[in-house]
Design an enzyme around this catalytic site. Structure first.
Site, PDB file in Angstrom:
ATOM      1  N   HIS A  74      64.833   9.754  20.559  1.00 49.15           N
ATOM      2  CA  HIS A  74      66.722  10.243  20.571  1.00 49.15           C
ATOM      3  C   HIS A  74      66.315  11.051  19.222  1.00 49.15           C
ATOM      4  O   HIS A  74      65.335  11.363  18.596  1.00 49.15           O
ATOM      5  CB  HIS A  74      66.546   8.722  19.808  1.00 49.15           C
ATOM      6  CG  HIS A  74      66.350   7.943  20.416  1.00 49.15           C
ATOM      7  ND1 HIS A  74      67.292   6.278  19.802  1.00 49.15           N
ATOM      8  CD2 HIS A  74      66.440   7.469  21.914  1.00 49.15           C
ATOM      9  CE1 HIS A  74      67.401   6.001  21.404  1.00 49.15           C
ATOM     10  NE2 HIS A  74      66.799   6.356  22.388  1.00 49.15           N
TER      11      HIS A  74
ATOM     12  N   GLU B  47      67.339  11.527  15.794  1.00 46.60           N
ATOM     13  CA  GLU B  47      66.778  11.036  14.576  1.00 46.60           C
ATOM     14  C   GLU B  47      65.097  10.903  14.665  1.00 46.60           C
ATOM     15  O   GLU B  47      64.364  11.484  13.955  1.00 46.60           O
ATOM     16  CB  GLU B  47      67.033   9.564  14.599  1.00 46.60           C
ATOM     17  CG  GLU B  47      68.624   9.581  13.547  1.00 46.60           C
ATOM     18  CD  GLU B  47      69.124   8.899  15.486  1.00 46.60           C
ATOM     19  OE1 GLU B  47      70.351   8.427  15.448  1.00 46.60           O
ATOM     20  OE2 GLU B  47      69.074   9.090  16.106  1.00 46.60           O
TER      21      GLU B  47
ATOM     22  N   CYS C 204      70.246   3.546  16.250  1.00 48.74           N
ATOM     23  CA  CYS C 204      70.602   2.699  17.007  1.00 48.74           C
ATOM     24  C   CYS C 204      68.906   1.553  16.472  1.00 48.74           C
ATOM     25  O   CYS C 204      68.336   2.702  15.407  1.00 48.74           O
ATOM     26  CB  CYS C 204      69.037   3.168  18.585  1.00 48.74           C
ATOM     27  SG  CYS C 204      67.359   3.436  18.267  1.00 48.74           S
TER      28      CYS C 204
ATOM     29  N   CYS D 105      65.491   4.400  15.799  1.00 44.74           N
ATOM     30  CA  CYS D 105      65.767   5.292  15.253  1.00 44.74           C
ATOM     31  C   CYS D 105      66.168   4.720  13.211  1.00 44.74           C
ATOM     32  O   CYS D 105      64.996   5.477  12.744  1.00 44.74           O
ATOM     33  CB  CYS D 105      66.770   5.439  14.769  1.00 44.74           C
ATOM     34  SG  CYS D 105      67.107   6.685  16.687  1.00 44.74           S
TER      35      CYS D 105
END
Length: 160
Positions: free
Chosen positions: A57, A59, A87, A90
């Site tokens: 992801h 992040e 999410c 993250c």
């Protein structure tokens, strides 16, 4: 930091997300880590599809880059900009990295509206992790694992 500085930092994250989204690396997610003065440390995007890695992801990728650049797992005093509300994975990584300030663009409902499924993980956590259709968690060999934990503590290993 001025509003125009916030806008310019978020625009860098948006531009990186747009670039890699159109290369089919991943979704419309970009992230940037800056120091307290707004100096950019890392910019990254979602590369789940390119890397065949569900943890890639934006992040997470930005945190990985930033920790390598600063030479520490601790990003205290750093700020994260992300194109969407993080999410659960993250959020955990952000907290573990000691980042205390996050600026985000889209809401989790915006991601849900285009088909991303973060919400089911939040619901799994809220429901005390009891949905076996999502994940079956079962404790095993706790005594053996506790020995490992005890040894770590006895040797005064670094906590992070």
């Amino acid at each position: 930091m001025s509003e125009s500085k916030h806008q310019s930092l978020m625009l860098l994250a948006i531009n990186e997300a747009h670039r890699t989204m159109n290369l089919n690396y991943g979704g419309p997610f970009g992230a940037l880590i800056a120091d307290e003065n707004g100096n950019v440390i890392s910019v990254a995007s979602n590369t789940v599809l390119k890397d065949h890695d569900p943890t890639a992801h934006a992040e997470i990728n930005a945190i990985r880059k930033a920790t390598q650049i600063v030479g520490s797992h601790d990003l205290s005093g750093k700020v994260l900009y992300t194109t969407a509300y993080p999410c659960p994975m993250c959020l955990g990584a952000i907290i573990w990295a000691n980042i205390k300030k996050v600026y985000y663009g889209c809401l989790e409902t915006d991601a849900d509206a285009i088909g991303f499924r973060d919400d089911f993980i939040y619901k799994f956590i809220e429901n005390k992790r009891q949905d076996l259709n999502i994940l079956d968690l079962e404790e095993t060999e706790r005594k053996a694992c506790l020995k490992l934990f005890s040894e770590y503590q006895e040797k005064n290993k670094e906590l992070y």
